[in-house]
Design a protein around this motif. Sequence first.
Motif, mmCIF file in Angstrom:
data_model
loop_
_atom_site.group_PDB
_atom_site.id
_atom_site.type_symbol
_atom_site.label_atom_id
_atom_site.label_comp_id
_atom_site.label_asym_id
_atom_site.label_seq_id
_atom_site.Cartn_x
_atom_site.Cartn_y
_atom_site.Cartn_z
ATOM 1 N N LEU A 157 58.432 34.821 40.293
ATOM 2 C CA LEU A 157 56.988 34.836 40.024
ATOM 3 C C LEU A 157 56.447 33.440 39.744
ATOM 4 C CD1 LEU A 157 56.387 38.045 37.897
ATOM 5 C CD2 LEU A 157 55.763 37.603 40.279
ATOM 6 N N ALA A 158 57.236 32.633 39.035
ATOM 7 C CA ALA A 158 56.750 31.303 38.669
ATOM 8 C C ALA A 158 57.400 30.237 39.547
ATOM 9 C CB ALA A 158 57.025 31.038 37.194
ATOM 10 N N LYS A 160 56.401 28.301 41.975
ATOM 11 C CA LYS A 160 55.722 27.008 42.132
ATOM 12 C C LYS A 160 55.649 26.260 40.803
ATOM 13 C CE LYS A 160 50.632 27.469 42.135
ATOM 14 N NZ LYS A 160 50.620 28.529 41.127
ATOM 15 N N GLU A 161 55.567 27.000 39.706
ATOM 16 C CA GLU A 161 55.553 26.358 38.387
ATOM 17 C C GLU A 161 56.911 25.708 38.098
ATOM 18 O OE1 GLU A 161 54.155 29.261 39.049
ATOM 19 O OE2 GLU A 161 52.097 28.631 38.706
ATOM 20 N N ILE A 164 57.212 22.348 40.136
ATOM 21 C CA ILE A 164 56.504 21.173 39.616
ATOM 22 C C ILE A 164 57.047 20.770 38.241
ATOM 23 C CG2 ILE A 164 54.563 22.433 38.598
ATOM 24 C CD1 ILE A 164 52.825 20.106 39.667
ATOM 25 N N PHE A 167 60.217 18.834 39.163
ATOM 26 C CA PHE A 167 60.017 17.608 39.939
ATOM 27 C C PHE A 167 59.221 16.569 39.148
ATOM 28 C CE2 PHE A 167 57.216 15.302 43.013
ATOM 29 C CZ PHE A 167 58.196 14.441 43.481
ATOM 30 N N PHE A 171 53.098 15.169 35.511
ATOM 31 C CA PHE A 171 51.963 15.579 36.335
ATOM 32 C C PHE A 171 51.617 17.034 36.052
ATOM 33 C CE2 PHE A 171 50.013 17.169 40.236
ATOM 34 C CZ PHE A 171 49.017 16.234 40.424
ATOM 35 N N GLY A 174 49.581 17.266 33.158
ATOM 36 C CA GLY A 174 48.239 16.782 33.446
ATOM 37 C C GLY A 174 47.346 17.833 34.086
ATOM 38 N N ILE A 175 47.947 18.720 34.897
ATOM 39 C CA ILE A 175 47.110 19.745 35.530
ATOM 40 C C ILE A 175 47.136 21.044 34.736
ATOM 41 C CG2 ILE A 175 47.239 18.760 37.836
ATOM 42 C CD1 ILE A 175 49.289 20.860 38.543
ATOM 43 N N LYS B 73 40.293 18.222 31.261
ATOM 44 C CA LYS B 73 41.515 18.063 32.040
ATOM 45 C C LYS B 73 41.329 18.187 33.554
ATOM 46 C CE LYS B 73 44.771 20.559 30.026
ATOM 47 N NZ LYS B 73 45.959 20.994 29.337
ATOM 48 N N ASP B 95 54.442 19.344 50.679
ATOM 49 C CA ASP B 95 54.656 20.164 49.499
ATOM 50 C C ASP B 95 54.261 19.421 48.217
ATOM 51 O OD1 ASP B 95 55.477 22.767 49.044
ATOM 52 O OD2 ASP B 95 57.358 22.091 48.158
ATOM 53 N N VAL B 96 54.626 18.146 48.157
ATOM 54 C CA VAL B 96 54.279 17.353 46.971
ATOM 55 C C VAL B 96 52.766 17.217 46.852
ATOM 56 C CG1 VAL B 96 54.451 15.082 45.891
ATOM 57 C CG2 VAL B 96 56.457 16.101 46.936
ATOM 58 N N MET B 99 51.069 20.164 45.440
ATOM 59 C CA MET B 99 51.178 20.289 43.981
ATOM 60 C C MET B 99 49.875 19.884 43.296
ATOM 61 S SD MET B 99 54.991 18.889 43.179
ATOM 62 C CE MET B 99 56.427 19.729 43.855
ATOM 63 N N GLY B 100 49.125 18.970 43.914
ATOM 64 C CA GLY B 100 47.849 18.562 43.341
ATOM 65 C C GLY B 100 46.849 19.700 43.272
ATOM 66 N N TYR B 102 47.762 22.899 42.566
ATOM 67 C CA TYR B 102 48.291 24.014 41.775
ATOM 68 C C TYR B 102 47.300 24.509 40.725
ATOM 69 C CZ TYR B 102 53.046 23.755 43.673
ATOM 70 O OH TYR B 102 54.141 23.802 44.488
ATOM 71 N N GLY B 103 46.572 23.572 40.107
ATOM 72 C CA GLY B 103 45.583 23.973 39.112
ATOM 73 C C GLY B 103 44.517 24.864 39.735
ATOM 74 N N ILE B 105 44.811 26.576 42.623
ATOM 75 C CA ILE B 105 45.398 27.814 43.145
ATOM 76 C C ILE B 105 45.514 28.858 42.040
ATOM 77 C CG2 ILE B 105 47.527 28.821 44.108
ATOM 78 C CD1 ILE B 105 48.020 26.035 45.415
ATOM 79 N N GLY B 106 45.786 28.389 40.829
ATOM 80 C CA GLY B 106 45.962 29.313 39.705
ATOM 81 C C GLY B 106 47.435 29.573 39.493
ATOM 82 N N TRP B 107 47.788 29.746 38.224
ATOM 83 C CA TRP B 107 49.198 29.926 37.899
ATOM 84 C C TRP B 107 49.719 31.248 38.449
ATOM 85 C CZ3 TRP B 107 50.473 25.375 37.378
ATOM 86 C CH2 TRP B 107 49.741 24.479 36.608
ATOM 87 N N PHE B 108 50.975 31.220 38.814
ATOM 88 C CA PHE B 108 51.718 32.396 39.311
ATOM 89 C C PHE B 108 51.167 32.954 40.620
ATOM 90 C CE2 PHE B 108 51.796 32.437 34.602
ATOM 91 C CZ PHE B 108 53.056 31.892 34.487
ATOM 92 N N LYS B 109 50.371 32.135 41.327
ATOM 93 C CA LYS B 109 49.952 32.550 42.671
ATOM 94 C C LYS B 109 50.555 31.580 43.668
ATOM 95 C CE LYS B 109 45.473 34.245 41.218
ATOM 96 N NZ LYS B 109 44.190 33.588 41.025
ATOM 97 N N PHE B 110 50.670 32.014 44.900
ATOM 98 C CA PHE B 110 51.269 31.150 45.909
ATOM 99 C C PHE B 110 50.194 30.444 46.727
ATOM 100 C CE2 PHE B 110 54.589 34.006 44.700
ATOM 101 C CZ PHE B 110 55.731 33.225 44.742
ATOM 102 N N ARG B 151 48.263 13.274 46.596
ATOM 103 C CA ARG B 151 48.314 14.389 45.655
ATOM 104 C C ARG B 151 47.168 14.285 44.637
ATOM 105 N NH1 ARG B 151 53.383 15.178 41.623
ATOM 106 N NH2 ARG B 151 52.508 13.267 40.795
ATOM 107 N N GLN B 155 43.188 16.712 44.191
ATOM 108 C CA GLN B 155 42.708 17.252 42.916
ATOM 109 C C GLN B 155 41.193 17.152 42.812
ATOM 110 O OE1 GLN B 155 45.605 14.876 40.303
ATOM 111 N NE2 GLN B 155 45.087 16.640 39.055
#
Lengths: 303, 254
Positions: A157-158, A160-161, A164, A167, A171, A174-175, B73, B95-96, B99-100, B102-103, B105-110, B151, B155
């Motif tokens: 589930l996590a 992607k978390e 990051i 890695f 960062f 920061g997000i 933030k 992919d890297v 990552m910028g 991800y905020g 996209i929302g947590w726990f979503k792909f 990246r 943002q």
Amino acid sequence: MWSLLITSNTQWVFFSTMMLGIAAGVIGCLSYWKRQNLMSDALSHAALPGVVIAFLLIGEKNLLVLVIGAAVSAIIGAFSIQWITTWSRISEDAAMGMILAVFYGLGIMLLTIANRSFGGNQSGLDSFIYGQAASMVKSDVMTMLVLAFVVLLVVFLAYKEWKIFLFDPQFAKGIGLSIRGMSILYTSVLVIAIVIGIQAVGVILMAALLIIPAVSARYWTQSFRMMLMLSALFGGVSGLFGTLISATGKSLPTGPFIVVVAAAIFIISLILGKEQGVLLHYFQLRMQRKKANAIGTKERSIT
Amino acid sequence: MESAILIAENVSASYRKNTVLHNVNFKVNQGTLTGIIGPNGAGKSTLIKTLLDLHPRLSGSVTFFQQPFKKAKKRIGYVPQRGSVDWDFPTNALDVVTMGLYGEIGWFKFPSRKHKEKAYEALKKVGMADYADRQISQLSGGQQQRIFLARALVQNADLYFMDEPLAGVDAQTERAIMFILQELKRNGKTVMVVHHDLQTVADYFDHVLLLNRTVIGHGKTEEIFTKENIGKTYGGNMRWLIGEEEKNVVPSYH
């Protein structure tokens, strides 16, 4: 000997050690990239006193209770390591080494007391040192399966978390990702993976099941997702075949066989792996050398 | 335009025994491109990390867009030093950059295809589109730096902090990165850059923040970046090149 395989209880045992291998393989990848391979070794040793204390308190071998005891003790170990690292000038590896030895020593001491007070080896706790999958009963298997499933779900589930967090944690912070939260989650899944494995694999060798599949997977892929899947596969195969082999003899410990299978997969990966495997590396180097020599000869012949 | 979007008051920070920053005060206006200049160990990286809550602040207050960091933030982008991550990590350039997002996209979503496309656009902007599928371990230092920049770009922040984005990159990459920073500024974004090469300061930045444990000088480059101030910042440990022009000053340890 194969009649052993037919009984349904044994089938469940095979299935559960396979699931254990899968969970350990996946968590091992997280440890690998957190560069904390030794942590799993320290925490699995640190689980032993908790197992024995839990047993002494309730007086019977109920896996769920022993697992909770193991988890508490491993978490105390983890906190101690972190506390020593933060508040003294002792480095993390030294702290891990200390906690590993001290907790394990304490565990063995308590185990001697437990064995003595329950007469001989009646407690059956010795199986927690080298692992004895055959001694598991159905409720043990269920406990293992549910916890292994929880661990896998958390990683999936996590996904992607985790990526990051491993890695680039700065960062990630920061997000808006809570690094503290992720660290707690990481320690939790690591501890769960360890404690569900200690009955089948034992506290001494549990770390091998967390480390070896992950490093083997590294030889085959350049993608984190693929590494997780391969490591799960290698861990699962090790768990299954290790248990199979140990089931062929009477009261053979499971842990060592699981680790031997995992090690065999590692050696194959080390030699044949397509990412920096020894064989490929050798041939690539030889080809480059030939090429360099050919250019050299050509240039010499021109001048 | 002349509104302060970053206000640092009386900020101090330390590592164990040593105070690294004390009594740091400054205000940054929107739409400026500021170079943070100072000798090694002056606390440049620590300043950025302290502002962004990545390093504990001992005293003082920091507000972004009249808000504390936690609330602002999303409007802040950070490009850490290239050496701060493990480039051996098994992933590719696209992919890297994703990552910028991800905020967003929302947590726990792909991430969806839309996000991947956005990341690809950013890669194109930094001239790295051809390297989208390349393993990050196989990229050169300059290319890795551009990935980090891409990246940060996805943002779509209003205020950017960059820790030595020009360290160890070749001249062409340096020009490419500076072009993007200038463009960010033209679009009304605010950028703060830790910078090491004194010779290029006057060309690259409209504002400078001279730092050596505290703020030595801060303001428009032509007013603040003077021989005297630089001498103060570097503790007189300088050698002067022929021409005696401010921009030809280099620290003696070069």
